[in-house]
Write an enzyme that holds these catalytic residues in place. Structure first.
Site, PDB file in Angstrom:
ATOM      1  CG  HIS A  16      32.398  43.379  43.612  1.00 38.19           C
ATOM      2  ND1 HIS A  16      33.386  44.229  43.146  1.00 38.19           N
ATOM      3  CD2 HIS A  16      32.346  42.355  42.724  1.00 38.19           C
ATOM      4  CE1 HIS A  16      33.915  43.731  42.042  1.00 38.19           C
ATOM      5  NE2 HIS A  16      33.286  42.602  41.751  1.00 38.19           N
ATOM      6  CG  HIS A  19      30.973  45.821  40.101  1.00 39.24           C
ATOM      7  ND1 HIS A  19      30.344  44.864  40.853  1.00 39.24           N
ATOM      8  CD2 HIS A  19      31.544  45.163  39.062  1.00 39.24           C
ATOM      9  CE1 HIS A  19      30.512  43.672  40.290  1.00 39.24           C
ATOM     10  NE2 HIS A  19      31.253  43.829  39.201  1.00 39.24           N
ATOM     11  CB  CYS A 124      37.769  32.542  29.550  1.00 37.99           C
ATOM     12  SG  CYS A 124      37.513  32.996  31.286  1.00 37.99           S
ATOM     13  CB  CYS A 127      37.146  36.678  30.455  1.00 38.45           C
ATOM     14  SG  CYS A 127      38.320  36.499  31.782  1.00 38.45           S
ATOM     15  CB  CYS A 136      40.747  32.056  32.860  1.00 37.77           C
ATOM     16  SG  CYS A 136      40.501  33.807  33.097  1.00 37.77           S
ATOM     17  CG  HIS A 139      38.050  34.835  36.182  1.00 33.26           C
ATOM     18  ND1 HIS A 139      38.171  35.439  34.952  1.00 33.26           N
ATOM     19  CD2 HIS A 139      37.260  35.635  36.914  1.00 33.26           C
ATOM     20  CE1 HIS A 139      37.467  36.551  34.940  1.00 33.26           C
ATOM     21  NE2 HIS A 139      36.906  36.707  36.115  1.00 33.26           N
ATOM     22  CE  LYS A 284      38.580  42.277  38.436  1.00 33.31           C
ATOM     23  NZ  LYS A 284      37.688  41.630  37.516  1.00 33.31           N
ATOM     24  CE  LYS A 287      30.672  34.248  42.173  1.00 35.58           C
ATOM     25  NZ  LYS A 287      29.789  35.031  41.321  1.00 35.58           N
TER      26      LYS A 287
HETATM   27  N1  MSP Z   1      30.193  43.295  31.251  1.00 35.73           N
HETATM   28  C1  MSP Z   1      31.573  43.559  31.065  1.00 35.73           C
HETATM   29  C2  MSP Z   1      31.809  44.971  30.620  1.00 35.73           C
HETATM   30  C3  MSP Z   1      31.125  45.370  29.354  1.00 35.73           C
HETATM   31  S1  MSP Z   1      31.410  47.034  28.955  1.00 35.73           S
HETATM   32  C4  MSP Z   1      30.801  47.221  27.416  1.00 35.73           C
HETATM   33  C5  MSP Z   1      32.290  43.337  32.386  1.00 35.73           C
HETATM   34  N2  MSP Z   1      31.525  43.431  33.479  1.00 35.73           N
HETATM   35  S2  MSP Z   1      32.015  43.238  34.993  1.00 35.73           S
HETATM   36  O1  MSP Z   1      30.840  43.179  35.803  1.00 35.73           O
HETATM   37  O2  MSP Z   1      32.921  42.139  35.078  1.00 35.73           O
HETATM   38  O3  MSP Z   1      32.684  44.569  35.417  1.00 35.73           O
HETATM   39  C6  MSP Z   1      33.766  45.072  34.772  1.00 35.73           C
HETATM   40  C7  MSP Z   1      34.282  46.341  35.402  1.00 35.73           C
HETATM   41  O4  MSP Z   1      34.026  46.445  36.804  1.00 35.73           O
HETATM   42  C8  MSP Z   1      35.791  46.360  35.330  1.00 35.73           C
HETATM   43  O5  MSP Z   1      36.281  46.717  34.056  1.00 35.73           O
HETATM   44  C9  MSP Z   1      36.103  47.398  36.344  1.00 35.73           C
HETATM   45  O6  MSP Z   1      35.838  48.664  35.813  1.00 35.73           O
HETATM   46  C10 MSP Z   1      35.101  47.073  37.447  1.00 35.73           C
HETATM   47  N3  MSP Z   1      35.688  46.164  38.416  1.00 35.73           N
HETATM   48  C11 MSP Z   1      35.290  44.902  38.723  1.00 35.73           C
HETATM   49  N4  MSP Z   1      36.112  44.418  39.713  1.00 35.73           N
HETATM   50  C12 MSP Z   1      37.027  45.346  40.034  1.00 35.73           C
HETATM   51  C13 MSP Z   1      38.072  45.424  40.958  1.00 35.73           C
HETATM   52  N5  MSP Z   1      38.364  44.452  41.781  1.00 35.73           N
HETATM   53  N6  MSP Z   1      38.778  46.575  40.987  1.00 35.73           N
HETATM   54  C14 MSP Z   1      38.503  47.632  40.174  1.00 35.73           C
HETATM   55  N7  MSP Z   1      37.531  47.579  39.295  1.00 35.73           N
HETATM   56  C15 MSP Z   1      36.792  46.462  39.181  1.00 35.73           C
HETATM   57  O7  MSP Z   1      33.476  43.109  32.355  1.00 35.73           O
END
Ligand code: MSP
Length: 492
Positions: A16, A19, A124, A127, A136, A139, A284, A287
């Site tokens: 999304h 990411h 959680c 997370c 959490c 979330h 945030k 999803k």
């Molecule tokens: N899999 C773990 C990370 C492991 S790193 C060794 C994880 N994954 S995640 O899919 O949840 O993505 C985490 C990262 O995606 C966040 O730390 C951030 O960099 C980015 N983001 C996910 N949602 C976001 C927002 N809404 N806004 C900004 N960044 C976001 O955690």
């Protein structure tokens, strides 16, 4: 050598815009380093093990391996579409990664930093984190009770060496507010944490106790070593890393990870850059498909560069930022279509009609030269500081100045071929050449198109040399082309 990492993304969900923000940021910074002539390795990937992925697979009626395969593919195609120039895409289900994690576990175990113990507490799944909270914080979902025999990492042993690291490297975690947050955890005391799970099968088995699989965060953090080639000694060509992460995963990166590296006697991260969240109506974006527009739709409408530009220009690294399609559109119209794109179309059309399609050289004493110098200085400082928003704001001051210069000089009123008209056009072409160099980390494709329209095919600029005023040689064929940033189709 610069080794840059994004987090590796969970495969329970499709990519999304949140990411995309981290990944575009990392890509733009990698491109800036490359422009400066530094060897760079940018890595990204997918985090495929753990309870969260396993449960999502069950819900979807597929195996975790099939879910991982399909989602990893979606991440790759999305990053390709967004113009992410990653050097390696790590998957935690790969054989190479399993070898790295197994070697890391063995080393930490052999050094006596692991002990058996019982985890009796909350967990959680969203997370993938141990917690004391019944709900959490991130979330807003209930956490679960877990009671099992595990292997624990003796984190408590590392409080002092970690504090020394924070002292010795005051800039390692930035911005400073995030460094302070991490120091707060350190000062409140560190407790050992479990690095394995007994009631889970989807993971990497512990080499000395195959009844347990590796805790998904230990597994995931290891991916940074996998992509550097560790345990092959050649890994030190790239190591240590500069990590780019969101604020949600600060504790894992600024406390757990350096402690694990200390336990394995490996060099600590060179830098951890922490950005804020993209929010939608204040919360945030967590999803894909939930409340927010799909990445593919954003890419269809604004193109990869329209989206990249907005993410970088409107979201300074550090604070949270509210995301909306209207703000992507506003940026696109104002900065890309109406300013940069329009300037390029006008000046190339004028060179064709007034200067026979041959780009004139700029004047050394052009009034634009001074503006260019100050934009270059501020923009380069922004990129160097890891703040693309500042870099792009400074660059667009030069775009705006070149636009006003063209409007006030009115070369379309001058006699074709006159020295005055020619001089003005040469100056504007030179401003555009420099703008494209400064904007290239954010807009690689457009920068290339600009240079080609200026007759600079195959141009591969180097910073700082090619940021000096006067680099456009003149005498090159300048052509008209389709608009760089076409008008947006009305919605619906
Ligand atoms: N899999 C773990 C990370 C492991 S790193 C060794 C994880 N994954 S995640 O899919 O949840 O993505 C985490 C990262 O995606 C966040 O730390 C951030 O960099 C980015 N983001 C996910 N949602 C976001 C927002 N809404 N806004 C900004 N960044 C976001 O955690």
């Amino acid at each position: 050598m610069t080794y840059l990492t994004t987090p590796i993304y969970y495969v329970n969900d499709l990519p999304h815009v949140g990411h995309a923000y981290t990944t575009v940021l990392a890509d733009a910074l990698a491109r800036w380093h490359r422009l400066c002539g530094r060897p760079v390795r940018l890595i990204t990937g997918t985090d495929e093990h753990g309870a969260k992925v396993q449960r999502s697979a069950v819900e979807a009626g597929v195996t975790p391996a099939a879910l991982a395969e399909a989602t990893a593919g979606r991440f790759r195609t999305t990053w390709d579409r967004l113009g992410i120039g990653y050097d390696e895409f790590v998957r935690t289900t790969s054989a190479a990664h399993r070898n790295t994690v197994t070697a890391l576990l063995t080393r930490v175990h052999d050094a006596g930093h692991l002990r058996p113990g019982r985890y009796d507490g909350r967990y959680c799944v969203a997370c993938e984190a141990y917690t004391a909270e019944p709900v959490c914080g991130l979330h807003h979902r209930p956490t679960e009770q877990v009671s099992e025999e595990n292997w624990f990492f003796r984190l408590s042993r590392f409080a002092e060496p970690l504090a020394e690291w924070f002292d010795r490297c005051p800039d390692a975690v930035r911005p400073v507010s995030r460094r302070n947050e991490a120091l707060g955890w350190l000062h409140r005391g560190l407790t050992d944490f479990s690095i394995s799970r007994a009631n889970l099968t989807w993971g990497i088995p512990l080499p000395w106790d195959p009844t347990q699989v590796t805790y998904v965060w230990f597994d995931a953090l290891g991916s940074y070593l996998t992509a550097a080639g560790w345990p092959d000694p050649d890994f030190s060509r790239w190591w240590p890393a500069r990590h780019i992460i969101g604020k949600d995963i600060l504790r894992f990166h600024a406390i757990y990870w350096p402690a694990i590296l200390l336990a394995a006697e490996l060099p600590l991260p060179e830098r951890i850059t922490v950005h804020g969240f993209l929010l939608q109506r204040g919360s945030k974006i967590a999803k894909s498909g939930e409340r927010t527009v799909a990445l593919d739709d954003l890419l269809d409408r604004f193109g990869p560069e329209g989206l990249r530009y907005h993410l970088l220009r409107d979201n300074p690294v550090g604070p949270d930022g509210e995301f909306s399609v209207a703000s992507v559109e506003a940026r696109y119209q104002a900065d890309l279509a109406n300013t940069l794109g329009n300037l390029l179309s006008r000046v190339t059309a004028l060179v064709v009609s007034r200067a026979g399609g041959v780009g004139p050289a700029p004047r050394p004493d052009s009034p634009l030269a001074r503006v260019a110098d100050s934009s270059v200085e501020a923009s380069a400082a922004g990129w160097d500081a890891g703040q693309p928003a500042e870099a792009l704001a400074a660059t667009w001051r030069l775009v705006a100045a070149a636009n006003s210069y063209l409007v006030s000089a009115r070369p379309w009123r001058a006699t074709p071929g006159s020295a005055e008209a020619t001089a003005v056009l040469g100056d504007v072409l030179e401003a555009l050449r420099i703008v494209a160099v400064l904007a290239a980390p954010a807009l690689p494709e457009s920068a290339d198109r600009i240079w080609r329209q200026l007759g600079l095919d195959g141009y591969a600029p180097r910073v700082p040399d090619d940021l000096a005023w006067g680099g456009y040689p003149g005498g090159r064929p300048v052509s008209r082309a389709a608009p760089l940033f076409p008008r947006l189709a009305p919605v619906g």
